[in-house]
Design a protein around this motif. Structure first.
Motif, PDB file in Angstrom:
ATOM      1  N   MET A  15      12.414  -2.453 105.343  1.00  0.00           N
ATOM      2  CA  MET A  15      13.437  -1.513 105.021  1.00  0.00           C
ATOM      3  C   MET A  15      14.329  -1.995 104.305  1.00  0.00           C
ATOM      4  O   MET A  15      14.737  -1.042 103.238  1.00  0.00           O
ATOM      5  CB  MET A  15      14.289  -1.262 106.321  1.00  0.00           C
TER       6      MET A  15
ATOM      7  N   ARG B 257      14.452  -0.145  96.465  1.00  0.00           N
ATOM      8  CA  ARG B 257      13.696   0.850  95.640  1.00  0.00           C
ATOM      9  C   ARG B 257      14.735   2.235  95.431  1.00  0.00           C
ATOM     10  O   ARG B 257      14.467   2.741  94.375  1.00  0.00           O
ATOM     11  CB  ARG B 257      12.599   1.161  96.125  1.00  0.00           C
ATOM     12  N   CYS B 258      15.062   2.691  96.545  1.00  0.00           N
ATOM     13  CA  CYS B 258      15.728   3.826  96.496  1.00  0.00           C
ATOM     14  C   CYS B 258      16.879   3.674  95.705  1.00  0.00           C
ATOM     15  O   CYS B 258      17.467   4.633  94.838  1.00  0.00           O
ATOM     16  CB  CYS B 258      16.300   4.297  98.066  1.00  0.00           C
TER      17      CYS B 258
ATOM     18  N   ILE C 172      16.899   5.782 105.841  1.00  0.00           N
ATOM     19  CA  ILE C 172      16.691   4.414 105.498  1.00  0.00           C
ATOM     20  C   ILE C 172      18.030   3.748 105.911  1.00  0.00           C
ATOM     21  O   ILE C 172      17.973   2.656 106.612  1.00  0.00           O
ATOM     22  CB  ILE C 172      16.558   4.110 103.968  1.00  0.00           C
TER      23      ILE C 172
ATOM     24  N   SER D   4      13.542  -3.390 101.349  1.00  0.00           N
ATOM     25  CA  SER D   4      12.724  -3.256 100.211  1.00  0.00           C
ATOM     26  C   SER D   4      12.877  -1.711  99.763  1.00  0.00           C
ATOM     27  O   SER D   4      13.092  -1.521  98.788  1.00  0.00           O
ATOM     28  CB  SER D   4      11.225  -3.563 100.472  1.00  0.00           C
ATOM     29  N   TYR D   5      12.648  -0.876 100.925  1.00  0.00           N
ATOM     30  CA  TYR D   5      12.834   0.589 100.657  1.00  0.00           C
ATOM     31  C   TYR D   5      14.081   0.748 100.243  1.00  0.00           C
ATOM     32  O   TYR D   5      14.480   1.744  99.229  1.00  0.00           O
ATOM     33  CB  TYR D   5      12.630   1.424 101.946  1.00  0.00           C
TER      34      TYR D   5
ATOM     35  N   ASN E 295      17.637   8.749 101.897  1.00  0.00           N
ATOM     36  CA  ASN E 295      18.531   7.760 101.877  1.00  0.00           C
ATOM     37  C   ASN E 295      19.215   7.675 103.374  1.00  0.00           C
ATOM     38  O   ASN E 295      19.434   6.303 103.893  1.00  0.00           O
ATOM     39  CB  ASN E 295      19.640   8.060 100.709  1.00  0.00           C
TER      40      ASN E 295
END
Length: 119
Positions: A21, A27-28, A48, A23-24, A45
């Motif tokens: 999460m 990236r976001c 997450i 990492s996500y 967003n």
């Protein structure tokens, strides 16, 4: 898919889930500004962020100090019904549907109380 993961597996994988999460989320944040204007970006967003809020709660709920009575209190706080203790088929999806984010403060009180009761 994490939603379909049984609770016992969730308790063993919380650290990995947190890493993924994070990492996500990173990236976001790196996506081009133009994409941030889309509703789908806002929704992603939000999901997450909500999951990053839920993960510490899951970590607390996975502790040995959490007994059946505490799960009952969590269910009441979430205005939900679920049977975790002794239910090998209990899935993360059930907790996610219970809207843990809205009941975060109550859940933290319950888990803190459970830790104190164990001492």
């Amino acid at each position: 898919d994490w939603k379909l993961m049984v609770w016992e597996a969730v308790t063993c994988n919380i650290s990995e889930m947190s890493d993924v999460m994070e990492s996500y989320a990173n990236r976001c944040k790196k996506l081009p500004g133009k994409l941030r204007e889309y509703e789908s970006f806002s929704q992603l967003n939000r999901e997450i962020n909500d999951f990053q809020t839920i993960l510490p709660l899951l970590r607390e709920l996975s502790k040995d100090s959490i007994k059946a009575r505490h799960w009952e209190d969590v269910a009441v706080a979430c205005n939900a019904k679920f049977d975790v203790v002794g239910n090998a088929d209990f899935k993360l999806e059930t907790l996610l549907k219970a809207d843990l984010v809205s009941a975060r403060d109550e859940i933290e009180e319950i888990t803190d109380g459970a830790d104190k009761q164990l001492k």
